[in-house]
Design an enzyme around this catalytic site. Structure first.
Site, mmCIF file in Angstrom:
data_model
loop_
_atom_site.group_PDB
_atom_site.id
_atom_site.type_symbol
_atom_site.label_atom_id
_atom_site.label_comp_id
_atom_site.label_asym_id
_atom_site.label_seq_id
_atom_site.Cartn_x
_atom_site.Cartn_y
_atom_site.Cartn_z
ATOM 1 N N ASN A 11 10.013 35.891 -15.852
ATOM 2 C CA ASN A 11 9.727 37.246 -15.744
ATOM 3 C C ASN A 11 11.035 37.795 -16.247
ATOM 4 O O ASN A 11 12.275 37.329 -15.903
ATOM 5 C CB ASN A 11 9.657 37.052 -14.097
ATOM 6 C CG ASN A 11 9.587 38.699 -13.588
ATOM 7 O OD1 ASN A 11 9.516 39.780 -14.492
ATOM 8 N ND2 ASN A 11 10.101 39.028 -12.282
ATOM 9 N N LYS A 13 11.086 40.665 -16.070
ATOM 10 C CA LYS A 13 11.992 42.517 -15.472
ATOM 11 C C LYS A 13 11.858 44.075 -16.618
ATOM 12 O O LYS A 13 11.838 43.700 -17.733
ATOM 13 C CB LYS A 13 13.126 41.876 -15.050
ATOM 14 C CG LYS A 13 12.893 40.692 -13.837
ATOM 15 C CD LYS A 13 14.154 40.821 -13.069
ATOM 16 C CE LYS A 13 13.983 39.267 -12.404
ATOM 17 N NZ LYS A 13 14.751 39.891 -11.528
ATOM 18 N N HIS A 98 6.119 41.016 -6.112
ATOM 19 C CA HIS A 98 7.511 39.935 -6.537
ATOM 20 C C HIS A 98 8.103 40.858 -5.567
ATOM 21 O O HIS A 98 7.943 42.104 -5.506
ATOM 22 C CB HIS A 98 7.845 40.784 -8.213
ATOM 23 C CG HIS A 98 9.135 40.017 -8.221
ATOM 24 N ND1 HIS A 98 9.943 40.321 -7.950
ATOM 25 C CD2 HIS A 98 9.206 39.035 -9.141
ATOM 26 C CE1 HIS A 98 10.969 39.840 -8.571
ATOM 27 N NE2 HIS A 98 10.874 38.769 -8.790
ATOM 28 N N GLU A 100 11.321 42.561 -5.824
ATOM 29 C CA GLU A 100 11.242 43.858 -6.657
ATOM 30 C C GLU A 100 10.838 44.361 -6.358
ATOM 31 O O GLU A 100 10.741 45.686 -5.901
ATOM 32 C CB GLU A 100 12.319 43.607 -8.360
ATOM 33 C CG GLU A 100 14.094 42.693 -8.051
ATOM 34 C CD GLU A 100 13.800 42.314 -9.375
ATOM 35 O OE1 GLU A 100 13.041 42.531 -10.095
ATOM 36 O OE2 GLU A 100 14.308 41.335 -8.997
ATOM 37 N N GLU A 170 9.545 33.232 -3.545
ATOM 38 C CA GLU A 170 11.403 33.680 -4.229
ATOM 39 C C GLU A 170 11.526 33.951 -3.017
ATOM 40 O O GLU A 170 11.909 35.203 -2.502
ATOM 41 C CB GLU A 170 10.853 34.235 -5.169
ATOM 42 C CG GLU A 170 9.815 34.062 -6.447
ATOM 43 C CD GLU A 170 10.563 34.264 -6.968
ATOM 44 O OE1 GLU A 170 10.569 34.213 -8.657
ATOM 45 O OE2 GLU A 170 10.230 36.531 -7.445
ATOM 46 N N GLY A 176 18.159 36.757 -8.218
ATOM 47 C CA GLY A 176 19.403 37.536 -9.865
ATOM 48 C C GLY A 176 21.146 37.399 -8.297
ATOM 49 O O GLY A 176 21.635 38.010 -8.682
ATOM 50 N N SER A 216 16.998 31.997 -9.335
ATOM 51 C CA SER A 216 18.206 31.321 -9.416
ATOM 52 C C SER A 216 17.885 30.421 -10.290
ATOM 53 O O SER A 216 19.045 29.316 -9.947
ATOM 54 C CB SER A 216 19.818 31.512 -8.764
ATOM 55 O OG SER A 216 20.005 33.022 -8.471
ATOM 56 N N GLY A 237 13.861 34.413 -13.758
ATOM 57 C CA GLY A 237 14.509 35.775 -13.911
ATOM 58 C C GLY A 237 15.426 35.748 -15.354
ATOM 59 O O GLY A 237 15.352 34.849 -16.067
HETATM 60 C C1 PEP Z 1 12.984 36.479 -10.613
HETATM 61 O O1 PEP Z 1 12.852 37.418 -10.480
HETATM 62 O O2 PEP Z 1 11.609 36.115 -10.160
HETATM 63 C C2 PEP Z 1 13.702 35.580 -10.778
HETATM 64 C C3 PEP Z 1 13.372 34.287 -10.138
HETATM 65 O O3 PEP Z 1 14.940 35.924 -11.142
HETATM 66 P P1 PEP Z 1 16.276 34.985 -11.096
HETATM 67 O O4 PEP Z 1 16.018 33.978 -12.423
HETATM 68 O O5 PEP Z 1 17.119 36.225 -12.484
HETATM 69 O O6 PEP Z 1 16.926 34.755 -9.872
#
Ligand code: PEP
Length: 254
Positions: A11, A13, A98, A100, A170, A176, A216, A237
């Site tokens: 992703n 973003k 998601h 966000e 998630e 993040g 992460s 991400g």
């Molecule tokens: C995401 O945005 O779906 C995500 C898992 O981000 P990150 O890997 O940066 O935690």
């Protein structure tokens, strides 16, 4: 072997112009080399970079997803993009729900449900995201929250074809933040989601549908997460923005 082919999805973003998209996808293709990878690979650039992404990924194992869509087919919805437009642009998948989008853009279980349905009507495979916040985890509300998101998000959705849907767990506190769920924490929820999917869909659906972990994920923790029996891949991400990191994660999935 559970027969579920792992998926590694990136992703991106709000990162990567068209030019940067071409560069990153070329690096990924080069890094993958010839042959068929053991996992499905998906990247989700921003809308404006999808065309460049689709063109660059053509004839490679890399599939392209959108990060969102609007559930209406067309109309006066300034700034929005429909499922048919996403499909027309060459995407096979779409990320829906998601955290966000839920947190900053007002997505609710109900609009997520409309988006899942619209994506599927257009022939897209939704990557349906859910997960609890830190407050919800600390209040011991994880199971209640993810069950609500699962049930409402999939209300009325045709769950007869497990390959037409991907679920992504998630935990919001792990996105993040550099704070990854332990394999035990993630497996506990993945197992729960799979058993709930038996009731919402069927045992056949639940056994076949891929449930990804996101939060992460990096090359160094991919293997231990994906070794868990109900974790079928990763939604990534930050670490999907650099070819070496994303390729390292793909390697960990093998
Ligand atoms: C995401 O945005 O779906 C995500 C898992 O981000 P990150 O890997 O940066 O935690």
């Amino acid at each position: 072997m559970n027969g579920r082919r792992p998926i590694i999805a990136g992703n991106w973003k709000m990162h990567k112009t068209s030019r940067e998209t071409v560069t990153l996808i070329r690096e990924l293709i080069e890094g993958l080399g010839a042959g068929i990878p053991a996992c499905e690979i998906i990247v989700a650039p921003p809308f404006t970079s999808i065309a460049a992404g689709v063109a660059t990924a053509a004839n490679s194992p890399i599939l392209v997803a959108a990060q969102n869509l609007h559930w209406e087919a067309s109309g006066a919805f300034t700034g929005e993009v429909s499922a048919a437009m996403v499909e027309d642009a060459g995407c096979t998948h779409v990320i829906v729900g998601h955290s966000e989008r839920r947190q900053y853009f007002g997505d609710t279980d109900e609009t997520v449900n409309l988006k899942v349905a619209a994506g599927m009507r257009a022939g897209l495979i939704p990557i349906f995201c859910l997960g609890e916040t830190l407050e919800e985890r600390e209040a011991n509300r994880i199971f209640e929250v993810v069950k609500r998101q699962l049930v409402r998000g999939l209300q009325g959705i045709d769950l007869s074809e497990p390959d037409r849907m991907v679920v992504a767990y998630e935990p919001v506190w792990a996105i993040g933040t550099g704070r990854t769920a332990t394999p035990e924490q993630a497996q506990e929820i993945h197992g729960f989601l799979r058993s709930e999917l038996t009731g919402i869909g069927s045992a056949g659906f639940a056994n076949r549908v891929r449930i990804l972990y996101g939060g992460s994920v990096k090359p160094s923790n991919t293997r231990e997460l994906l070794n868990c029996p109900d974790i079928d891949g990763a939604l990534v991400g930050g670490a999907s923005l650099k070819a070496d990191d994303f390729l390292g994660i793909i390697e960990g999935a093998i």
